[in-house]
Design a protein around this motif. Structure first.
Motif, PDB file in Angstrom:
ATOM      1  N   SER A 214     -10.057  42.968   7.516  1.00  0.00           N
ATOM      2  CA  SER A 214      -8.325  41.585   7.915  1.00  0.00           C
ATOM      3  C   SER A 214      -8.999  40.480   7.363  1.00  0.00           C
ATOM      4  CB  SER A 214      -8.599  41.378   9.455  1.00  0.00           C
ATOM      5  OG  SER A 214      -8.041  40.337   9.444  1.00  0.00           O
ATOM      6  N   THR A 215     -10.043  39.668   7.372  1.00  0.00           N
ATOM      7  CA  THR A 215     -10.591  38.230   6.772  1.00  0.00           C
ATOM      8  C   THR A 215     -10.224  38.617   4.966  1.00  0.00           C
ATOM      9  OG1 THR A 215     -11.819  38.242   8.357  1.00  0.00           O
ATOM     10  CG2 THR A 215     -12.417  36.818   6.253  1.00  0.00           C
ATOM     11  N   LEU A 216     -10.983  40.061   4.470  1.00  0.00           N
ATOM     12  CA  LEU A 216     -10.635  39.829   3.041  1.00  0.00           C
ATOM     13  C   LEU A 216      -9.391  40.355   2.695  1.00  0.00           C
ATOM     14  CD1 LEU A 216     -12.853  42.665   2.137  1.00  0.00           C
ATOM     15  CD2 LEU A 216     -13.168  40.129   1.074  1.00  0.00           C
ATOM     16  N   LEU A 217      -8.111  40.466   3.554  1.00  0.00           N
ATOM     17  CA  LEU A 217      -6.936  40.981   3.013  1.00  0.00           C
ATOM     18  C   LEU A 217      -6.567  39.348   3.547  1.00  0.00           C
ATOM     19  CD1 LEU A 217      -3.745  41.531   2.649  1.00  0.00           C
ATOM     20  CD2 LEU A 217      -3.601  42.587   4.475  1.00  0.00           C
ATOM     21  N   ASP A 218      -6.653  38.350   4.763  1.00  0.00           N
ATOM     22  CA  ASP A 218      -5.573  37.174   4.225  1.00  0.00           C
ATOM     23  C   ASP A 218      -6.392  36.340   2.795  1.00  0.00           C
ATOM     24  OD1 ASP A 218      -5.053  37.822   6.518  1.00  0.00           O
ATOM     25  OD2 ASP A 218      -6.782  36.958   7.923  1.00  0.00           O
ATOM     26  N   GLN A 293     -10.304  42.595  -7.095  1.00  0.00           N
ATOM     27  CA  GLN A 293      -9.438  43.139  -8.430  1.00  0.00           C
ATOM     28  C   GLN A 293      -8.736  41.487  -8.142  1.00  0.00           C
ATOM     29  OE1 GLN A 293      -8.125  46.733  -9.148  1.00  0.00           O
ATOM     30  NE2 GLN A 293     -10.364  47.490  -9.348  1.00  0.00           N
ATOM     31  N   LEU A 294      -7.739  41.977  -7.485  1.00  0.00           N
ATOM     32  CA  LEU A 294      -7.178  40.307  -7.420  1.00  0.00           C
ATOM     33  C   LEU A 294      -7.533  38.757  -7.244  1.00  0.00           C
ATOM     34  CD1 LEU A 294      -4.290  41.812  -4.382  1.00  0.00           C
ATOM     35  CD2 LEU A 294      -4.188  41.820  -6.921  1.00  0.00           C
ATOM     36  N   HIS A 295      -8.669  38.733  -7.038  1.00  0.00           N
ATOM     37  CA  HIS A 295      -9.520  37.779  -7.251  1.00  0.00           C
ATOM     38  C   HIS A 295     -10.099  37.150  -8.926  1.00  0.00           C
ATOM     39  CE1 HIS A 295      -9.732  37.008  -2.937  1.00  0.00           C
ATOM     40  NE2 HIS A 295      -9.718  35.586  -3.326  1.00  0.00           N
ATOM     41  N   GLY A 296      -9.727  38.288  -9.930  1.00  0.00           N
ATOM     42  CA  GLY A 296     -10.720  38.340 -10.787  1.00  0.00           C
ATOM     43  C   GLY A 296     -11.477  38.335 -11.329  1.00  0.00           C
ATOM     44  N   GLY A 297     -12.235  37.271 -11.987  1.00  0.00           N
ATOM     45  CA  GLY A 297     -13.103  37.579 -12.051  1.00  0.00           C
ATOM     46  C   GLY A 297     -14.467  36.767 -11.286  1.00  0.00           C
ATOM     47  N   MET A 298     -14.289  36.060 -11.090  1.00  0.00           N
ATOM     48  CA  MET A 298     -14.819  35.248 -10.095  1.00  0.00           C
ATOM     49  C   MET A 298     -14.918  35.925  -8.113  1.00  0.00           C
ATOM     50  SD  MET A 298     -13.771  31.586 -10.102  1.00  0.00           S
ATOM     51  CE  MET A 298     -14.833  31.164  -8.591  1.00  0.00           C
ATOM     52  N   GLY A 299     -14.384  36.901  -8.192  1.00  0.00           N
ATOM     53  CA  GLY A 299     -14.410  38.170  -7.194  1.00  0.00           C
ATOM     54  C   GLY A 299     -15.397  38.914  -6.917  1.00  0.00           C
ATOM     55  N   VAL A 300     -16.004  38.619  -8.277  1.00  0.00           N
ATOM     56  CA  VAL A 300     -17.358  39.666  -7.832  1.00  0.00           C
ATOM     57  C   VAL A 300     -18.652  39.249  -8.115  1.00  0.00           C
ATOM     58  CG1 VAL A 300     -16.892  41.482  -9.500  1.00  0.00           C
ATOM     59  CG2 VAL A 300     -17.700  39.523 -10.259  1.00  0.00           C
ATOM     60  N   THR A 301     -18.954  37.470  -8.188  1.00  0.00           N
ATOM     61  CA  THR A 301     -19.398  36.608  -8.305  1.00  0.00           C
ATOM     62  C   THR A 301     -19.907  36.641  -6.336  1.00  0.00           C
ATOM     63  OG1 THR A 301     -17.683  35.056  -7.741  1.00  0.00           O
ATOM     64  CG2 THR A 301     -18.630  35.085  -9.753  1.00  0.00           C
ATOM     65  N   ASN A 302     -21.868  35.594  -6.485  1.00  0.00           N
ATOM     66  CA  ASN A 302     -21.306  35.500  -5.101  1.00  0.00           C
ATOM     67  C   ASN A 302     -20.970  33.918  -4.014  1.00  0.00           C
ATOM     68  OD1 ASN A 302     -23.658  36.536  -3.075  1.00  0.00           O
ATOM     69  ND2 ASN A 302     -24.954  35.293  -3.038  1.00  0.00           N
ATOM     70  N   GLU A 303     -19.894  33.543  -4.941  1.00  0.00           N
ATOM     71  CA  GLU A 303     -19.962  32.138  -4.965  1.00  0.00           C
ATOM     72  C   GLU A 303     -18.344  32.658  -4.073  1.00  0.00           C
ATOM     73  OE1 GLU A 303     -21.214  29.293  -5.867  1.00  0.00           O
ATOM     74  OE2 GLU A 303     -22.779  30.462  -5.756  1.00  0.00           O
ATOM     75  N   LEU A 304     -18.331  33.285  -3.807  1.00  0.00           N
ATOM     76  CA  LEU A 304     -17.001  33.360  -3.371  1.00  0.00           C
ATOM     77  C   LEU A 304     -17.285  34.849  -2.488  1.00  0.00           C
ATOM     78  CD1 LEU A 304     -14.042  33.923  -5.888  1.00  0.00           C
ATOM     79  CD2 LEU A 304     -14.614  32.397  -4.627  1.00  0.00           C
ATOM     80  N   ALA A 305     -16.483  34.562  -0.704  1.00  0.00           N
ATOM     81  CA  ALA A 305     -16.386  35.370   0.063  1.00  0.00           C
ATOM     82  C   ALA A 305     -16.500  36.656   0.159  1.00  0.00           C
ATOM     83  CB  ALA A 305     -16.008  35.026   1.271  1.00  0.00           C
ATOM     84  N   VAL A 306     -15.226  36.740  -0.761  1.00  0.00           N
ATOM     85  CA  VAL A 306     -14.424  38.272  -1.258  1.00  0.00           C
ATOM     86  C   VAL A 306     -15.759  39.057  -1.963  1.00  0.00           C
ATOM     87  CG1 VAL A 306     -11.372  37.617  -1.478  1.00  0.00           C
ATOM     88  CG2 VAL A 306     -12.845  37.798  -3.362  1.00  0.00           C
ATOM     89  N   GLY A 307     -16.307  38.666  -2.528  1.00  0.00           N
ATOM     90  CA  GLY A 307     -17.882  39.312  -3.528  1.00  0.00           C
ATOM     91  C   GLY A 307     -18.946  39.473  -2.514  1.00  0.00           C
ATOM     92  N   ARG A 308     -18.971  38.247  -1.694  1.00  0.00           N
ATOM     93  CA  ARG A 308     -19.867  39.162  -0.600  1.00  0.00           C
ATOM     94  C   ARG A 308     -19.653  39.881   0.255  1.00  0.00           C
ATOM     95  NH1 ARG A 308     -20.228  33.417  -1.031  1.00  0.00           N
ATOM     96  NH2 ARG A 308     -18.981  33.082   1.278  1.00  0.00           N
TER      97      ARG A 308
END
Length: 332
Positions: A214-218, A293-308
């Motif tokens: 739910s959080t990742l979708l939001d 993937q929808l966040h792009g390259g930054m999505g895999v980093t530890n800076e964004l909540a989606v990566g974590r």
């Protein structure tokens, strides 16, 4: 089947949600395990007592309460030992009056128990290796299920315990634990109680996954509304809309299976939880990967909540064999 929460259950949900909202936001979600102070505060709120059987001095909360609390922890991407420390280890101790001190400390959040598998007992002492014991580094005691199925309580004060730290994918710490003739106290949990504990722990894990989904979708929907490409928000592109619609479908299907697993009768619950695990374990990981993937390259980093969040979902989706083990159990 009544799908509505009672007033008391809604109050528990709102209390946990407020508690977590005060401590977690997109910059802090899944950055590390919940602090011992916050874990103790949850115990002081009575959440752990709520989830423990009445025979152990708890409040006798059932599957719905497990779902409510675990789903809120998942929404906050909180890294906690709830499923194993409280629902597995706590219920293993529930039938033994001789370990009541441990039970009380566990409900208050003052003690941490970890669940381990492996080893054999000779003359009341446990020897053998338990691989990848979650929270094994900081545990005050271990509930051990031996190779022949016996349940034991082992205090870490015993000199026959060696722990080798292992960092897991979500940043939490586990341990490879070696028992060298460690003094072990037998536990007398009935088979039915132990089976129920495993079912509720499985329910807790899938509830955390649904909360995380739910959080990742939001987070993803908020991001695609803000991100512009070719002079337009990417949320206006049909292919992105379709991908988000698919993520929403995965979430709602998972939520429905979770609700069924929590609200069916006790005789049907084990199979319902196994069925939900068979679907949710893999689907949650697919949703998390789409979010990245929808966040792009930054999505895999530890800076964004989606990566974590992806790393947290990866761990939860593989616990106790994940979807593969659940499908094998259904096929057996």
């Amino acid at each position: 089947m009544n799908l509505a929460l009672s007033d008391e259950q809604a109050m528990v949900r709102d209390m946990v949600r407020r508690f977590l909202a005060d401590r977690y936001d997109a910059t802090t979600m899944a950055k590390g395990p919940m602090s011992s102070d916050d874990w103790r505060a949850l115990g002081e709120l009575g959440l752990f007592a709520l989830l423990m059987p009445e025979q152990a001095g708890g409040l006798g909360g059932g599957a719905v309460e497990v779902m409510i609390i675990s789903q809120e922890l998942g929404r906050a991407l909180a890294i906690t030992p709830l499923a194993e420390a409280i629902l597995l280890c706590g219920r293993a101790l529930a039938a033994d009056q001789a370990v009541g001190g441990w039970t009380d400390r566990l409900m208050q959040g003052d003690a941490l128990l970890a669940f381990a598998r492996g080893g054999e007992v000779v003359d009341g002492r446990l020897s053998g290796l338990a691989d990848i014991v979650r929270d094994g580094v900081n545990a005050d005691a271990f509930v051990v299920e031996t190779e022949v199925g016996a349940l034991l309580l082992v205090d870490v004060q015993d000199s026959g315990i060696r722990r080798i730290p292992v960092r897991l994918v979500d940043g939490s710490m586990a341990a490879n634990v070696r028992f060298d003739a460690a003094l072990a106290q037998p536990l007398t949990a009935p088979a039915s109680l132990w089976a129920e504990a495993h079912t509720l722990a499985g329910l807790s894990i899938i509830a955390e996954l649904v909360g995380a989904m739910s959080t990742l979708l939001d987070l993803t929907v908020d991001y695609i509304k803000q991100r512009h490409q070719f002079g337009k928000p990417i949320a206006s592109f049909q292919v992105v809309q379709h991908r988000c619609a698919r993520m929403y479908t995965w979430l709602e299907q998972s939520r429905s299976l979770l609700l069924k697993a929590a609200m069916v009768g006790e005789k049907e619950r084990t199979r319902a939880v196994t069925t939900a695990r068979a679907y949710i374990g893999d689907t949650a990981l697919k949703l998390a990967e789409e979010a990245v993937q929808l966040h792009g390259g930054m999505g895999v980093t530890n800076e964004l909540a989606v990566g974590r969040g992806l790393r947290r979902v990866l761990l939860l989706s593989r616990l106790h064999g994940g979807g593969i083990a659940a499908r094998s159990a259904l096929a057996a």
